[in-house]
Design an enzyme around this catalytic site. Structure first.
Site, PDB file in Angstrom:
ATOM      1  N   GLU A   1       3.674   3.249  -6.121  1.00 16.89           N
ATOM      2  CA  GLU A   1       5.145   3.352  -6.074  1.00 16.89           C
ATOM      3  C   GLU A   1       5.813   2.047  -6.514  1.00 16.89           C
ATOM      4  O   GLU A   1       5.175   0.995  -6.577  1.00 16.89           O
ATOM      5  CB  GLU A   1       5.618   3.735  -4.678  1.00 16.89           C
TER       6      GLU A   1
ATOM      7  N   LYS B   1       5.532   2.074  10.074  1.00 25.12           N
ATOM      8  CA  LYS B   1       5.985   0.971  10.927  1.00 25.12           C
ATOM      9  C   LYS B   1       6.635   1.515  12.185  1.00 25.12           C
ATOM     10  O   LYS B   1       7.240   2.591  12.155  1.00 25.12           O
ATOM     11  CB  LYS B   1       7.034   0.150  10.182  1.00 25.12           C
TER      12      LYS B   1
END
Ligand code: PSU
Ligand code: MN
Length: 306
Positions: free
Chosen positions: A27, A161
């Protein structure tokens, strides 16, 4: 698949696809919105090297002047890493970025879409988006999760996260029918930390065994993606109890500044890097390199089977 008139596949990536050789997508949000210059270029090129040394061809995905790219040259990576106003590009953003002939950095969802267009089955990243803390009020759930439900690409990451609600993210993926594999651990990883407190929905210990499972998924005709979560190598982790204070601080500042919509995730990522004074950046680099090795071996395994 019909050749998309907006898509440019680089000659090297096209040759690999034609010959049935392993290709791994990467990405570009991590380059443009995830890391500062020059760490972003250095990491992007190092990740490509790891993919090559594990026997696959890297295909970094982005939109440049309205052209959708699968496979970037070094100078194109350098351009994106230093260009000022590259737009964050998720599913909803393709029509406008392409029509405006603008530059766009693809998120996990955006990169999955282009990977599927190009015929690339494995995609390596750092962390995915998910269900945000407080989503019951804000409705903030990343489009990455919808894409994992719908688009047949295996996404190799280091979990997500704890800026997110990790248990809720795993619940969402279960509802969406997405296989979630943890590589070599009984616990789902939390990006910076090996441990999230959430048990692994499924554990597999070799890239080849993951490839075999994905081949069965395809033969069964089960649509949609799969998530492979690889814990950061323990010597590079920031333990959960150390990172949690910084994450709480970042979340508090985002609330104070009324950050909303697509700005939330980039804001939080940036704040965590600032608050940890670069330590988060070093861990981020290491976990992506680790994922790249595993993802490349998974792509090699898939080519061996099919
Ligand atoms: N989480 C990370 N690192 C990232 C991102 C998320 O730990 O770089 C980026 C990815 O590109 C991901 C996107 O697809 O943020 C999710 O944004 P949102 O939450 O707005 O869907
Ligand atoms: Mn969001």
């Amino acid at each position: 698949m019909e050749v998309n008139t907006y898509l440019d596949i680089s000659p090297e990536v096209q040759a690999a696809l034609d010959e049935g050789k392993p290709v791994v997508a990467l990405e570009s949000t991590i380059i443009c919105h995830g890391m500062p210059y020059p760490a972003n270029v250095e990491t992007a090129l190092a990740v490509e090297d790891v993919i090559r040394s594990n026997g696959a061809v890297p295909a970094t995905i982005a939109v440049i002047e309205g052209r959708i790219k699968a496979g970037l040259s070094k100078s194109q990576i350098e351009y994106l890493a230093t260009a000022g106003n590259v737009r964050k590009l998720s599913r909803r953003d393709f029509p406008s970025v392409v029509a405006d002939r603008a530059d766009g950095a693809t998120t996990v969802a955006g990169t999955m879409i282009v990977s599927a267009m190009a015929g690339i089955r494995v995609f390596v990243t750092g962390g995915i988006g998910g269900v945000h803390r407080g989503a019951g009020q804000s409705f903030d759930i990343s489009a990455d999760l919808q894409e994992l439900k719908n688009t047949d690409v295996a996404v190799v990451c280091a979990g997500c996260k704890s800026i997110l609600d990790i248990p809720a993210t795993l619940e969402y993926l279960e509802t969406a029918g997405v296989p979630v594999i943890v590589y070599g651990s009984d616990e789902f990883p939390a990006f910076y930390s090996v441990s999230s407190g959430c048990p692994a929905p499924m554990r597999i210990d070799t890239p080849q065994a993951i490839a075999e499972m994905l081949a069965v998924k395809r033969e069964l005709g089960l649509a949609g993606g799969a998530l492979v979560a690889c814990p950061v190598p323990v010597e590079h982790e920031i333990p959960a109890e150390e990172i949690d204070g910084f994450i709480r601080e970042a979340l508090a500042q985002a609330e104070k500044e009324h950050v909303s919509g697509s700005r939330v995730t980039p804001y939080l990522l940036q704040k965590v890097v600032d608050l940890t004074q670069g330590r988060a950046l070093a861990t981020n680099r290491e976990l992506v390199l680790n994922n790249a090795g595993i993802g490349a071996r998974l792509a090699v395994g898939l080519c061996r089977i099919e």
